[in-house]
Design an enzyme around this catalytic site. Sequence first.
Site, PDB file in Angstrom:
ATOM      1  N   ASP A  65      44.854  -6.354 -12.574  1.00 35.19           N
ATOM      2  CA  ASP A  65      43.516  -6.932 -12.782  1.00 35.19           C
ATOM      3  C   ASP A  65      43.711  -8.158 -13.665  1.00 35.19           C
ATOM      4  O   ASP A  65      44.717  -8.285 -14.357  1.00 35.19           O
ATOM      5  CB  ASP A  65      42.586  -5.925 -13.484  1.00 35.19           C
ATOM      6  N   ASP A 114      34.708  -6.597  -6.079  1.00 35.45           N
ATOM      7  CA  ASP A 114      33.492  -7.413  -6.027  1.00 35.45           C
ATOM      8  C   ASP A 114      33.224  -7.755  -4.565  1.00 35.45           C
ATOM      9  O   ASP A 114      34.116  -8.244  -3.876  1.00 35.45           O
ATOM     10  CB  ASP A 114      33.684  -8.686  -6.854  1.00 35.45           C
ATOM     11  N   LYS A 118      28.007 -13.627  -0.659  1.00 30.27           N
ATOM     12  CA  LYS A 118      27.618 -14.939  -0.116  1.00 30.27           C
ATOM     13  C   LYS A 118      28.712 -15.461   0.807  1.00 30.27           C
ATOM     14  O   LYS A 118      29.900 -15.359   0.501  1.00 30.27           O
ATOM     15  CB  LYS A 118      27.392 -15.929  -1.260  1.00 30.27           C
ATOM     16  N   TYR A 191      34.809   3.806 -13.209  1.00 34.05           N
ATOM     17  CA  TYR A 191      33.678   3.390 -14.043  1.00 34.05           C
ATOM     18  C   TYR A 191      32.547   2.843 -13.170  1.00 34.05           C
ATOM     19  O   TYR A 191      31.391   3.247 -13.295  1.00 34.05           O
ATOM     20  CB  TYR A 191      34.179   2.327 -15.024  1.00 34.05           C
TER      21      TYR A 191
HETATM   22  C1  LIG Z   1      33.587  -4.347  -9.836  1.00 35.98           C
HETATM   23  S1  LIG Z   1      35.037  -4.273 -10.807  1.00 35.98           S
HETATM   24  C2  LIG Z   1      35.765  -2.718 -10.330  1.00 35.98           C
HETATM   25  C3  LIG Z   1      36.729  -2.223 -11.376  1.00 35.98           C
HETATM   26  C4  LIG Z   1      37.318  -0.818 -11.112  1.00 35.98           C
HETATM   27  N1  LIG Z   1      38.168  -0.813  -9.939  1.00 35.98           N
HETATM   28  C5  LIG Z   1      36.233   0.204 -10.975  1.00 35.98           C
HETATM   29  O1  LIG Z   1      35.991   0.686  -9.841  1.00 35.98           O
HETATM   30  O2  LIG Z   1      35.605   0.537 -11.997  1.00 35.98           O
HETATM   31  C6  LIG Z   1      36.099  -5.446  -9.982  1.00 35.98           C
HETATM   32  C7  LIG Z   1      37.361  -5.727 -10.766  1.00 35.98           C
HETATM   33  O3  LIG Z   1      38.196  -6.578  -9.994  1.00 35.98           O
HETATM   34  C8  LIG Z   1      38.739  -7.580 -10.819  1.00 35.98           C
HETATM   35  N2  LIG Z   1      38.981  -8.737  -9.963  1.00 35.98           N
HETATM   36  C9  LIG Z   1      38.120  -9.268  -9.074  1.00 35.98           C
HETATM   37  N3  LIG Z   1      38.683 -10.299  -8.425  1.00 35.98           N
HETATM   38  C10 LIG Z   1      39.942 -10.414  -8.942  1.00 35.98           C
HETATM   39  C11 LIG Z   1      41.015 -11.292  -8.689  1.00 35.98           C
HETATM   40  N4  LIG Z   1      40.922 -12.244  -7.774  1.00 35.98           N
HETATM   41  N5  LIG Z   1      42.150 -11.135  -9.407  1.00 35.98           N
HETATM   42  C12 LIG Z   1      42.241 -10.157 -10.335  1.00 35.98           C
HETATM   43  N6  LIG Z   1      41.257  -9.285 -10.623  1.00 35.98           N
HETATM   44  C13 LIG Z   1      40.123  -9.423  -9.923  1.00 35.98           C
HETATM   45  C14 LIG Z   1      37.715  -7.816 -11.914  1.00 35.98           C
HETATM   46  O4  LIG Z   1      38.307  -8.343 -13.069  1.00 35.98           O
HETATM   47  C15 LIG Z   1      37.157  -6.407 -12.098  1.00 35.98           C
HETATM   48  O5  LIG Z   1      37.821  -5.700 -13.113  1.00 35.98           O
END
Ligand SMILES: C[S@@+](CC[C@H](N)C(=O)[O-])C[C@H]1O[C@@H](n2cnc3c(N)ncnc32)[C@H](O)[C@@H]1O
Length: 222
Positions: A65, A114, A118, A191
């Site tokens: 991450d 995420d 869009k 989480y």
């Molecule tokens: C919605 S959170 C989900 C976190 C965890 N997997 C959970 O289910 O609780 C999305 C995570 O993906 C990471 N993330 C999103 N795009 C990323 C990228 N391109 N490179 C590294 N981390 C990324 C964000 O920092 C975030 O911690």
Amino acid sequence: MATFPNVIQPDYRESLSKDHSLKGKWNEEFFRTEKPITVELGCGRGEYTVGLARQFPERHFVGADIKGARIFKGAKTALDENMSNVAFVRTHIEMINRFFGPDEISEIWLTFPDPQEKNRRRKKRLTGSRFLMLYRHFLKPSGYVNLKTDNALLFNYTFALVKENNFPVQAVTDNLYQSDIAGMTYHIRTYYEQMFLNEGKKIHYLKFSIPGHEEIREPEEF
Ligand SMILES: C[S@@+](CC[C@H](N)C(=O)[O-])C[C@H]1O[C@@H](n2cnc3c(N)ncnc32)[C@H](O)[C@@H]1O
């Protein structure tokens, strides 16, 4: 976290220009035993990385991450529990193939990525063709990608992409906890998952492979 032996925090510019020294050598030089490796991409607090590592001591797990404060939580838990089969990498997933070599990884978990709903952000979806092409550099052809999401658009988009490319599907459900395959996700709740469940949302799950070498096609809709 700089003192944590289970966290790799490479310099951003270094990752842009060259492969990490552990690439292709995680078992040999980091874990120091030969076991199949699973990675969790966008791991946040690393619930799957740590949760699976507890259940499968015969495997190795690496969470990745970009957010250090989130990784801290998982890395600290793994250290407190003396888990020798867990590591974390702080990196943009865009650079993930700087860290893993051909056929080094057996399984990938994408836990509540995420959704990038869009259209102009669709290139950032971690299940998009651009990312799957990256994962192919290090995922064994017989390996699996697991997607867990609350987001119907991301789930439908990913399933359409999988069908468009004729990728083998091992499991699919748009309502995991009303299905008979909930056990395939090993009873771990992240989480974000807990937040979505509290809001009454359904959890979608898709497990597939990405064999082959040809370019991965995007689905027409979405
Ligand atoms: C919605 S959170 C989900 C976190 C965890 N997997 C959970 O289910 O609780 C999305 C995570 O993906 C990471 N993330 C999103 N795009 C990323 C990228 N391109 N490179 C590294 N981390 C990324 C964000 O920092 C975030 O911690």
